[in-house]
Design a protein around this motif. Sequence first.
Motif, short mmCIF file in Angstrom:
data_model
loop_
_atom_site.label_atom_id
_atom_site.label_comp_id
_atom_site.label_asym_id
_atom_site.label_seq_id
_atom_site.Cartn_x
_atom_site.Cartn_y
_atom_site.Cartn_z
N MET A 1 -11.26 2.04 0.01
CA MET A 1 -10.11 1.49 -0.72
C MET A 1 -10.54 0.38 -1.66
O MET A 1 -11.72 0.00 -1.68
CB MET A 1 -9.08 0.95 0.28
CG MET A 1 -9.63 -0.15 1.17
SD MET A 1 -8.62 -0.50 2.64
CE MET A 1 -8.72 1.02 3.53
N GLN A 2 -9.60 -0.14 -2.40
CA GLN A 2 -9.86 -1.29 -3.27
C GLN A 2 -10.11 -2.52 -2.40
O GLN A 2 -9.57 -2.64 -1.29
CB GLN A 2 -8.68 -1.55 -4.20
CG GLN A 2 -8.41 -0.43 -5.18
CD GLN A 2 -7.12 -0.65 -5.96
OE1 GLN A 2 -6.46 -1.69 -5.85
NE2 GLN A 2 -6.75 0.35 -6.75
N ASP B 1 -8.95 -5.50 -2.71
CA ASP B 1 -7.71 -6.22 -2.40
C ASP B 1 -6.94 -5.58 -1.25
O ASP B 1 -6.31 -6.27 -0.45
CB ASP B 1 -6.80 -6.29 -3.64
CG ASP B 1 -7.32 -7.27 -4.69
OD1 ASP B 1 -8.20 -8.10 -4.35
OD2 ASP B 1 -6.86 -7.19 -5.84
N THR B 2 -6.99 -4.26 -1.17
CA THR B 2 -6.31 -3.56 -0.07
C THR B 2 -6.98 -3.89 1.25
O THR B 2 -6.30 -4.20 2.24
CB THR B 2 -6.33 -2.04 -0.31
OG1 THR B 2 -5.82 -1.77 -1.62
CG2 THR B 2 -5.50 -1.31 0.73
N HIS C 1 -0.13 -7.46 4.99
CA HIS C 1 0.59 -6.28 4.49
C HIS C 1 2.05 -6.39 4.90
O HIS C 1 2.36 -6.69 6.05
CB HIS C 1 -0.04 -5.00 5.04
CG HIS C 1 0.38 -3.77 4.33
ND1 HIS C 1 1.65 -3.25 4.42
CD2 HIS C 1 -0.30 -2.95 3.48
CE1 HIS C 1 1.74 -2.16 3.67
NE2 HIS C 1 0.57 -1.96 3.10
N ASN D 1 -16.01 -1.72 0.98
CA ASN D 1 -14.55 -1.60 0.91
C ASN D 1 -14.03 -0.44 1.75
O ASN D 1 -13.25 0.39 1.28
CB ASN D 1 -14.08 -1.47 -0.55
CG ASN D 1 -14.35 -2.73 -1.34
OD1 ASN D 1 -14.22 -3.83 -0.83
ND2 ASN D 1 -14.76 -2.56 -2.57
N TYR E 1 -3.79 5.25 5.32
CA TYR E 1 -3.40 5.68 3.98
C TYR E 1 -1.89 5.54 3.77
O TYR E 1 -1.44 4.98 2.78
CB TYR E 1 -3.84 7.13 3.71
CG TYR E 1 -3.61 7.53 2.28
CD1 TYR E 1 -4.63 7.44 1.34
CD2 TYR E 1 -2.36 7.97 1.85
CE1 TYR E 1 -4.41 7.76 0.02
CE2 TYR E 1 -2.12 8.29 0.54
CZ TYR E 1 -3.14 8.19 -0.38
OH TYR E 1 -2.90 8.50 -1.71
N CYS F 1 -0.70 1.96 3.35
CA CYS F 1 -1.23 1.23 2.20
C CYS F 1 -1.07 1.93 0.86
O CYS F 1 -1.44 1.38 -0.18
CB CYS F 1 -2.71 0.92 2.43
SG CYS F 1 -3.01 -0.13 3.87
N LYS F 2 -0.51 3.13 0.87
CA LYS F 2 -0.46 3.91 -0.37
C LYS F 2 0.38 3.24 -1.46
O LYS F 2 0.13 3.47 -2.64
CB LYS F 2 0.05 5.33 -0.10
CG LYS F 2 1.49 5.44 0.32
CD LYS F 2 1.86 6.88 0.64
CE LYS F 2 3.30 7.04 1.01
NZ LYS F 2 3.65 6.55 2.34
N VAL G 1 0.23 0.24 -2.39
CA VAL G 1 -0.61 -0.70 -3.13
C VAL G 1 -1.93 -0.08 -3.59
O VAL G 1 -2.62 -0.66 -4.43
CB VAL G 1 -0.90 -1.98 -2.30
CG1 VAL G 1 0.38 -2.74 -2.02
CG2 VAL G 1 -1.64 -1.67 -1.03
N ASP G 2 -2.29 1.10 -3.07
CA ASP G 2 -3.59 1.69 -3.41
C ASP G 2 -3.54 3.21 -3.20
O ASP G 2 -3.96 3.72 -2.17
CB ASP G 2 -4.68 1.05 -2.55
CG ASP G 2 -6.08 1.46 -2.94
OD1 ASP G 2 -6.25 2.32 -3.83
OD2 ASP G 2 -7.03 0.92 -2.34
N MET H 1 -7.02 5.52 -2.43
CA MET H 1 -7.85 5.49 -1.22
C MET H 1 -8.42 6.88 -0.95
O MET H 1 -7.84 7.88 -1.32
CB MET H 1 -7.01 5.04 -0.02
CG MET H 1 -6.63 3.58 -0.03
SD MET H 1 -5.55 3.18 1.34
CE MET H 1 -4.03 3.97 0.83
#
Length: 162
Positions: A36-37, A39-40, A49, A95, A127, A130-131, A133-134, A137
Amino acid sequence: MADFTHFDGKGNAQMVDVTDKAVSQRQAIATGMVTMQADTLRMIAEGSHKKGDVLAIARIAGIQAAKKTADLIPLCHPLMLSSVKVDFELNHANNTVEIRAMCKLAGQTGVEMEALSAVSVAALTIYDMCKAVDKGMRISDIQLEEKQGGRSGHWQREQTDD
């Protein structure tokens, strides 16, 4: 290489008959990762989160997946698992969230599919949470690392220098 066991002599799918197999202690370990990024990953690590503790939810999802493997994968035997553990390691250099699942039981068939299911669903849960924000992934490298018990005994993946 061994023959496929989930087909009869005519090529029809069948559940393997384990009636005459001895009960033995069995264990399997599987791993996988979510990339992931930065930041994530930081958000997961800090617990900031907005949906809550991502890894706690992913751990529960992984455990539930191991318990429900026979409902998800045709021809898998329903098993009486004695232990399921799902752990995470945050790798900030790459990451990634690295996932490790271990399943155990005393039974007549192995627990490889349960460990693999635990890792897969834990990764999917990360996933899902967090999807927003990212979306980029990547879930990868889901694999069996080790299995013990049963007629085939102990097997461990060869370590390679990547």
